[in-house]
Design a protein around this motif. Structure first.
Motif, PDB file in Angstrom:
ATOM      1  N   LEU A 116       0.863  -1.178   0.000  1.00 19.49           N
ATOM      2  CA  LEU A 116       0.000   0.000   0.000  1.00 19.49           C
ATOM      3  C   LEU A 116       0.902   1.230   0.000  1.00 19.49           C
ATOM      4  CD1 LEU A 116      -2.913   1.230   0.381  1.00 19.49           C
ATOM      5  CD2 LEU A 116      -2.431   1.170   2.842  1.00 19.49           C
ATOM      6  N   TYR A 117       0.645   2.156  -0.925  1.00 20.18           N
ATOM      7  CA  TYR A 117       1.513   3.327  -1.099  1.00 20.18           C
ATOM      8  C   TYR A 117       0.703   4.612  -0.997  1.00 20.18           C
ATOM      9  CZ  TYR A 117       4.798  -0.127  -2.892  1.00 20.18           C
ATOM     10  OH  TYR A 117       5.631  -1.220  -3.015  1.00 20.18           O
ATOM     11  N   SER A 118       1.393   5.682  -0.642  1.00 16.02           N
ATOM     12  CA  SER A 118       0.747   6.989  -0.555  1.00 16.02           C
ATOM     13  C   SER A 118       1.767   8.082  -0.814  1.00 16.02           C
ATOM     14  CB  SER A 118       0.133   7.187   0.836  1.00 16.02           C
ATOM     15  OG  SER A 118      -0.429   8.483   0.956  1.00 16.02           O
ATOM     16  N   VAL A 119       1.316   9.182  -1.424  1.00 20.32           N
ATOM     17  CA  VAL A 119       2.156  10.370  -1.563  1.00 20.32           C
ATOM     18  C   VAL A 119       1.670  11.478  -0.632  1.00 20.32           C
ATOM     19  CG1 VAL A 119       2.799   9.845  -3.946  1.00 20.32           C
ATOM     20  CG2 VAL A 119       0.774  11.252  -3.498  1.00 20.32           C
ATOM     21  N   LYS A 120       0.657  11.129   0.182  1.00 25.72           N
ATOM     22  CA  LYS A 120       0.065  12.125   1.075  1.00 25.72           C
ATOM     23  C   LYS A 120       0.372  11.873   2.541  1.00 25.72           C
ATOM     24  CE  LYS A 120      -3.814  13.241  -1.996  1.00 25.72           C
ATOM     25  NZ  LYS A 120      -5.287  13.293  -2.131  1.00 25.72           N
ATOM     26  N   VAL A 121       0.547  10.623   2.917  1.00 22.67           N
ATOM     27  CA  VAL A 121       0.785  10.295   4.325  1.00 22.67           C
ATOM     28  C   VAL A 121       1.963   9.340   4.426  1.00 22.67           C
ATOM     29  CG1 VAL A 121      -1.650  10.620   4.928  1.00 22.67           C
ATOM     30  CG2 VAL A 121      -0.816   8.329   4.338  1.00 22.67           C
ATOM     31  N   ASP A 122       2.565   9.309   5.600  1.00 15.11           N
ATOM     32  CA  ASP A 122       3.709   8.435   5.842  1.00 15.11           C
ATOM     33  C   ASP A 122       3.346   7.196   6.633  1.00 15.11           C
ATOM     34  OD1 ASP A 122       5.508  10.210   4.574  1.00 15.11           O
ATOM     35  OD2 ASP A 122       5.638  11.417   6.409  1.00 15.11           O
ATOM     36  N   SER A 123       2.111   7.110   7.088  1.00 17.05           N
ATOM     37  CA  SER A 123       1.691   5.995   7.929  1.00 17.05           C
ATOM     38  C   SER A 123       0.217   5.707   7.692  1.00 17.05           C
ATOM     39  CB  SER A 123       1.926   6.330   9.402  1.00 17.05           C
ATOM     40  OG  SER A 123       1.280   5.408  10.246  1.00 17.05           O
ATOM     41  N   VAL A 124      -0.151   4.446   7.836  1.00 14.91           N
ATOM     42  CA  VAL A 124      -1.567   4.067   7.738  1.00 14.91           C
ATOM     43  C   VAL A 124      -2.385   4.831   8.769  1.00 14.91           C
ATOM     44  CG1 VAL A 124      -3.171   2.155   8.112  1.00 14.91           C
ATOM     45  CG2 VAL A 124      -1.103   1.790   6.780  1.00 14.91           C
ATOM     46  N   ASP A 125      -1.799   5.074   9.933  1.00 16.39           N
ATOM     47  CA  ASP A 125      -2.521   5.775  10.992  1.00 16.39           C
ATOM     48  C   ASP A 125      -2.910   7.190  10.595  1.00 16.39           C
ATOM     49  OD1 ASP A 125      -2.241   3.539  12.580  1.00 16.39           O
ATOM     50  OD2 ASP A 125      -0.439   4.284  13.600  1.00 16.39           O
ATOM     51  N   THR A 155     -10.461   7.912   0.590  1.00 21.88           N
ATOM     52  CA  THR A 155     -10.560   6.872  -0.438  1.00 21.88           C
ATOM     53  C   THR A 155      -9.217   6.201  -0.664  1.00 21.88           C
ATOM     54  OG1 THR A 155     -12.357   8.031  -1.555  1.00 21.88           O
ATOM     55  CG2 THR A 155     -11.150   6.401  -2.858  1.00 21.88           C
ATOM     56  N   VAL A 156      -9.254   4.880  -0.792  1.00 19.15           N
ATOM     57  CA  VAL A 156      -8.074   4.080  -1.107  1.00 19.15           C
ATOM     58  C   VAL A 156      -8.365   3.294  -2.381  1.00 19.15           C
ATOM     59  CG1 VAL A 156      -6.583   2.189  -0.341  1.00 19.15           C
ATOM     60  CG2 VAL A 156      -7.378   3.896   1.310  1.00 19.15           C
ATOM     61  N   ALA A 157      -7.407   3.254  -3.306  1.00 17.72           N
ATOM     62  CA  ALA A 157      -7.593   2.549  -4.579  1.00 17.72           C
ATOM     63  C   ALA A 157      -6.969   1.162  -4.518  1.00 17.72           C
ATOM     64  CB  ALA A 157      -6.975   3.353  -5.728  1.00 17.72           C
ATOM     65  N   VAL A 158      -7.616   0.217  -5.207  1.00 19.28           N
ATOM     66  CA  VAL A 158      -7.099  -1.153  -5.324  1.00 19.28           C
ATOM     67  C   VAL A 158      -7.218  -1.583  -6.778  1.00 19.28           C
ATOM     68  CG1 VAL A 158      -7.729  -1.762  -2.953  1.00 19.28           C
ATOM     69  CG2 VAL A 158      -9.354  -2.198  -4.821  1.00 19.28           C
ATOM     70  N   ALA A 184      -4.381   6.661  -0.503  1.00 19.82           N
ATOM     71  CA  ALA A 184      -3.372   5.622  -0.710  1.00 19.82           C
ATOM     72  C   ALA A 184      -3.887   4.669  -1.780  1.00 19.82           C
ATOM     73  CB  ALA A 184      -3.094   4.864   0.585  1.00 19.82           C
ATOM     74  N   ALA A 185      -2.981   3.831  -2.300  1.00 20.24           N
ATOM     75  CA  ALA A 185      -3.359   2.861  -3.317  1.00 20.24           C
ATOM     76  C   ALA A 185      -2.522   1.602  -3.163  1.00 20.24           C
ATOM     77  CB  ALA A 185      -3.184   3.434  -4.727  1.00 20.24           C
ATOM     78  N   VAL A 186      -3.156   0.458  -3.357  1.00 24.18           N
ATOM     79  CA  VAL A 186      -2.421  -0.798  -3.430  1.00 24.18           C
ATOM     80  C   VAL A 186      -1.928  -0.933  -4.866  1.00 24.18           C
ATOM     81  CG1 VAL A 186      -2.560  -3.303  -3.248  1.00 24.18           C
ATOM     82  CG2 VAL A 186      -3.773  -1.866  -1.599  1.00 24.18           C
ATOM     83  N   ALA A 236       6.338   1.588   0.685  1.00 22.14           N
ATOM     84  CA  ALA A 236       5.070   0.994   1.111  1.00 22.14           C
ATOM     85  C   ALA A 236       4.795   1.311   2.580  1.00 22.14           C
ATOM     86  CB  ALA A 236       5.091  -0.512   0.899  1.00 22.14           C
ATOM     87  N   ILE A 237       3.565   1.706   2.870  1.00 23.20           N
ATOM     88  CA  ILE A 237       3.196   1.992   4.258  1.00 23.20           C
ATOM     89  C   ILE A 237       2.501   0.797   4.907  1.00 23.20           C
ATOM     90  CG2 ILE A 237       3.078   4.483   3.894  1.00 23.20           C
ATOM     91  CD1 ILE A 237       0.038   4.257   3.708  1.00 23.20           C
TER      92      ILE A 237
END
Length: 297
Positions: free
Chosen positions: A119-128, A135-138, A199-201, A217-218
């Motif tokens: 799972l990746y993100s350019v907005k946050v550094d942690s799932v928390d 919204t999360v994309a898969v 985030a997106a997988v 990956a977070i």
């Protein structure tokens, strides 16, 4: 038409810059390495293991041609139609769904590796840091979508009504108990969605092309889980060719050549877990997943 019964149609086939039907090189036939070319379909020909594999095969007197595809929908039909001799791009779940949906019998003849799905993100550094209702994309293809949902559940972002299976889809999400909303996109588009989602997988084939590293990956799944066998990546060919000595020799070369293995690990950003899973175990897993897929229709 159900999502599972339209597995192959769920992926958008990108145009190819070559015509397989027009290829003049004969298939490997009896596999005696007597000047014939073994065609192997992959997604990501530029990965370093393939150049090393070509060289290692040539050292053993086997000429191979690595045929690159833009997405996952194409190598299996090309193998079925004998436009390819082998392919190496998929895990057992993906192959099982293809066989059931297309009524075919492609069969694994060797394992390569298992890859954690991240799972990746350019907005946050942690799932928390992912907010409620974001919204999360898969990926939208059923096999990778189910695995992606299991990643989100393990990360505490969603809850699946069934507890999670290899057949979970968006309808299985318990929205009342989930933190985020989930949207499904064609696998190659999940990286480009990152500016628009929390985030997106992202499937491993597209991580580095998106300018990401696997260390970004977070969250990710655990490849050492015994339930991970269906996600082992494999070489596959037609059932009638599973005893082809040249094909089996190529699997052996891939699994044991140091340069090939180094390229495999490099291409995965040091995340791949290389495997030499016994072929009977792969076939048993395929048979079970195919049966479960039939029963789930």
């Amino acid at each position: 038409m159900s999502q599972r019964s339209t597995f192959i149609a769920a992926l958008v086939a990108a145009p190819l810059v070559f015509g397989l039907a027009a290829c003049a090189t004969p298939a490997a036939g009896d596999g005696d390495a007597s000047g014939e070319v073994v065609k192997i379909g992959v997604v990501g020909k530029g990965d370093p293991q393939w150049a090393a594999f070509e060289e290692a095969a040539a050292d053993e007197g086997i000429t191979i041609e690595i045929v690159d595809f833009a997405d996952y929908a194409q190598p299996n039909p090309a193998t079925t139609e004998s436009e390819l001799d082998l392919n190496q791009f998929q895990h057992i779940v993906y192959l099982a769904d293809y066989n059931v949906s297309a009524g075919e019998d492609l069969t694994p003849i060797g394992s390569t590796a298992i890859y954690p799905l991240g799972l990746y993100s350019v907005k946050v550094d942690s799932v928390d840091d992912i907010g409620k209702g974001e919204t999360v994309a898969v990926p939208n293809d059923p096999s990778n979508q189910a695995r992606a949902l299991l990643v989100l559940q393990s990360a505490g972002l969603i809850e699946l009504k069934s507890g999670g299976t290899i057949f979970s889809d968006l309808a299985d999400i318990d929205e009342a108990k989930s933190k985020v909303e989930v949207t499904a996109l064609e696998a190659s588009l999940t990286p480009t969605s990152l500016p628009d989602v929390a985030a997106a997988v992202i499937n491993n084939d597209f991580v580095q092309d998106a300018g990401l590293t696997f260390e970004d990956a977070i969250a990710q799944d655990d490849p050492s889980d015994p339930n991970a066998l269906p996600y082992v990546n494999i070489f596959a060919t037609r059932a009638e060719d599973t005893d082809n000595e040249t094909y089996l020799k190529l699997v052996e070369i891939f699994q044991t050549d140091p340069e090939v293995q180094a390229g495999l690990i490099e291409a995965s950003g040091n995340t791949a877990v290389a495997l030499q899973t016994p072929v009977p175990d792969l076939i048993d897993s395929l048979t079970k997943v195919e049966a479960d897929t039939e029963a789930a229709k």
